[in-house]
Design an enzyme around this catalytic site. Structure first.
Site, mmCIF file in Angstrom:
data_model
loop_
_atom_site.group_PDB
_atom_site.id
_atom_site.type_symbol
_atom_site.label_atom_id
_atom_site.label_comp_id
_atom_site.label_asym_id
_atom_site.label_seq_id
_atom_site.Cartn_x
_atom_site.Cartn_y
_atom_site.Cartn_z
ATOM 1 N N LYS A 112 0.820 -1.209 0.000
ATOM 2 C CA LYS A 112 0.000 0.000 0.000
ATOM 3 C C LYS A 112 0.862 1.272 0.000
ATOM 4 O O LYS A 112 2.063 1.214 0.295
ATOM 5 C CB LYS A 112 -0.949 -0.036 1.200
ATOM 6 C CG LYS A 112 -1.991 -1.178 1.123
ATOM 7 C CD LYS A 112 -3.020 -1.072 2.235
ATOM 8 C CE LYS A 112 -4.076 -2.157 2.116
ATOM 9 N NZ LYS A 112 -5.153 -2.008 3.137
ATOM 10 N N TYR A 146 -12.426 -1.574 -4.269
ATOM 11 C CA TYR A 146 -12.991 -1.784 -2.931
ATOM 12 C C TYR A 146 -14.515 -1.637 -2.919
ATOM 13 O O TYR A 146 -15.087 -1.298 -1.889
ATOM 14 C CB TYR A 146 -12.357 -0.804 -1.939
ATOM 15 C CG TYR A 146 -10.973 -1.212 -1.466
ATOM 16 C CD1 TYR A 146 -10.791 -2.327 -0.635
ATOM 17 C CD2 TYR A 146 -9.842 -0.497 -1.827
ATOM 18 C CE1 TYR A 146 -9.531 -2.698 -0.184
ATOM 19 C CE2 TYR A 146 -8.569 -0.869 -1.380
ATOM 20 C CZ TYR A 146 -8.429 -1.970 -0.552
ATOM 21 O OH TYR A 146 -7.173 -2.336 -0.097
ATOM 22 N N ASN A 183 -2.311 0.084 6.807
ATOM 23 C CA ASN A 183 -1.807 -1.192 7.336
ATOM 24 C C ASN A 183 -0.849 -1.899 6.371
ATOM 25 O O ASN A 183 -0.699 -3.113 6.411
ATOM 26 C CB ASN A 183 -2.976 -2.092 7.755
ATOM 27 C CG ASN A 183 -3.947 -2.339 6.613
ATOM 28 O OD1 ASN A 183 -3.690 -1.931 5.481
ATOM 29 N ND2 ASN A 183 -5.033 -3.005 6.899
ATOM 30 N N HIS A 201 -2.164 -5.389 1.367
ATOM 31 C CA HIS A 201 -3.454 -6.040 1.090
ATOM 32 C C HIS A 201 -3.225 -7.480 0.681
ATOM 33 O O HIS A 201 -2.255 -7.790 -0.008
ATOM 34 C CB HIS A 201 -4.159 -5.308 -0.070
ATOM 35 C CG HIS A 201 -5.323 -6.079 -0.626
ATOM 36 N ND1 HIS A 201 -6.592 -5.998 -0.096
ATOM 37 C CD2 HIS A 201 -5.394 -6.986 -1.646
ATOM 38 C CE1 HIS A 201 -7.398 -6.805 -0.779
ATOM 39 N NE2 HIS A 201 -6.707 -7.421 -1.726
ATOM 40 N N GLU A 208 -9.744 -10.073 -8.159
ATOM 41 C CA GLU A 208 -8.749 -9.022 -7.908
ATOM 42 C C GLU A 208 -7.564 -9.129 -8.874
ATOM 43 O O GLU A 208 -7.031 -8.116 -9.331
ATOM 44 C CB GLU A 208 -8.258 -9.107 -6.454
ATOM 45 C CG GLU A 208 -9.350 -8.717 -5.451
ATOM 46 C CD GLU A 208 -8.896 -8.819 -4.004
ATOM 47 O OE1 GLU A 208 -7.723 -9.185 -3.749
ATOM 48 O OE2 GLU A 208 -9.707 -8.524 -3.115
HETATM 49 P P1 IDP Z 1 -8.564 -6.620 5.055
HETATM 50 O O1 IDP Z 1 -7.686 -5.705 4.235
HETATM 51 O O2 IDP Z 1 -7.855 -7.169 6.255
HETATM 52 O O3 IDP Z 1 -9.238 -7.698 4.227
HETATM 53 P P2 IDP Z 1 -11.130 -5.254 5.060
HETATM 54 O O4 IDP Z 1 -12.134 -5.356 6.141
HETATM 55 O O5 IDP Z 1 -11.405 -5.969 3.773
HETATM 56 O O6 IDP Z 1 -9.724 -5.708 5.669
HETATM 57 O O7 IDP Z 1 -10.910 -3.708 4.768
HETATM 58 C C1 IDP Z 1 -10.181 -3.281 3.631
HETATM 59 C C2 IDP Z 1 -9.228 -2.177 4.062
HETATM 60 O O8 IDP Z 1 -9.994 -1.073 4.522
HETATM 61 C C3 IDP Z 1 -8.323 -2.529 5.255
HETATM 62 O O9 IDP Z 1 -7.156 -3.233 4.882
HETATM 63 C C4 IDP Z 1 -8.007 -1.157 5.798
HETATM 64 O O10 IDP Z 1 -7.008 -0.497 5.001
HETATM 65 C C5 IDP Z 1 -9.330 -0.430 5.604
HETATM 66 N N1 IDP Z 1 -10.189 -0.534 6.790
HETATM 67 C C6 IDP Z 1 -10.961 -1.590 7.163
HETATM 68 N N2 IDP Z 1 -11.613 -1.341 8.314
HETATM 69 C C7 IDP Z 1 -11.261 -0.097 8.684
HETATM 70 C C8 IDP Z 1 -11.600 0.733 9.807
HETATM 71 O O11 IDP Z 1 -12.378 0.374 10.699
HETATM 72 N N3 IDP Z 1 -11.008 1.966 9.839
HETATM 73 C C9 IDP Z 1 -10.147 2.413 8.883
HETATM 74 N N4 IDP Z 1 -9.819 1.663 7.814
HETATM 75 C C10 IDP Z 1 -10.351 0.432 7.716
HETATM 76 MG MG MG Z 2 -10.610 -7.577 2.682
#
Ligand code: IDP
Ligand code: MG
Length: 142
Positions: free
Chosen positions: A10, A50, A113, A116, A127
């Site tokens: 990212k 997304y 984070n 992905h 994807e």
């Molecule tokens: P994942 O990447 O672990 O699969 P997802 O729930 O699919 O998590 O969410 C996609 C991305 O959206 C996350 O990697 C993160 O960057 C962002 N995200 C998810 N939940 C939150 C939140 O509660 N606050 C801020 N960003 C979030």
């Molecule tokens: Mg996800």
């Protein structure tokens, strides 16, 4: 069974020059890179990628962040690639990710984070097709 998954380093991690270190971790964990490119998503591309999260409170921040700078997109291959890569990256929130995982090491917040990974084989196929054509994926074996 050999499987493919999609990884994205990212913008936060690319910006902090962590690309090389993260690729080393991924390849040393046994993943073969079968496709790789550096690109910068437009806001619209990030919204499409997304789209399952459209309507969530974090959608606007997420898509702005994901289009805020270059990313490195990779197709990775390995037995059980999807599940094993999710284990390697750790929980969405770096504060909850296990020690040693990529998000624990390099993530700075639940949004930023570092990496992905596809969450299912079905989503991985979608994807991968989002970013790569078949001619951009390399066969290492034959
Ligand atoms: P994942 O990447 O672990 O699969 P997802 O729930 O699919 O998590 O969410 C996609 C991305 O959206 C996350 O990697 C993160 O960057 C962002 N995200 C998810 N939940 C939150 C939140 O509660 N606050 C801020 N960003 C979030
Ligand atoms: Mg996800």
């Amino acid at each position: 069974m050999t499987e493919r998954t999609l990884a994205i380093i990212k913008p936060d991690a690319v910006r902090r020059n962590l690309t090389g270190e993260i690729i080393t971790i991924i390849t040393q964990a046994g993943f073969r890179i079968v496709g790789m490119k550096l690109l910068r998503m437009t806001k619209e591309q990030a919204e499409n990628f997304y789209q399952v999260h459209r309507g969530r409170p974090f959608f606007e921040d997420l898509t702005r962040f994901m289009s805020s700078g270059p990313v490195v997109v990779m197709v990775l291959e390995k037995d059980h690639a999807v599940e094993d890569f999710r284990s390697l990256i750790g929980a969405t929130d770096p504060a909850e990710a296990l020690p040693g995982t990529i998000r624990h090491r390099f993530g700075t917040s639940k949004g930023e984070n570092a990496i992905h990974g596809s969450d299912s084989v079905e989503n991985a196929l979608w994807e991968i097709a989002f970013f790569f054509s078949l001619t951009e994926l390399v066969d290492h074996t034959s």
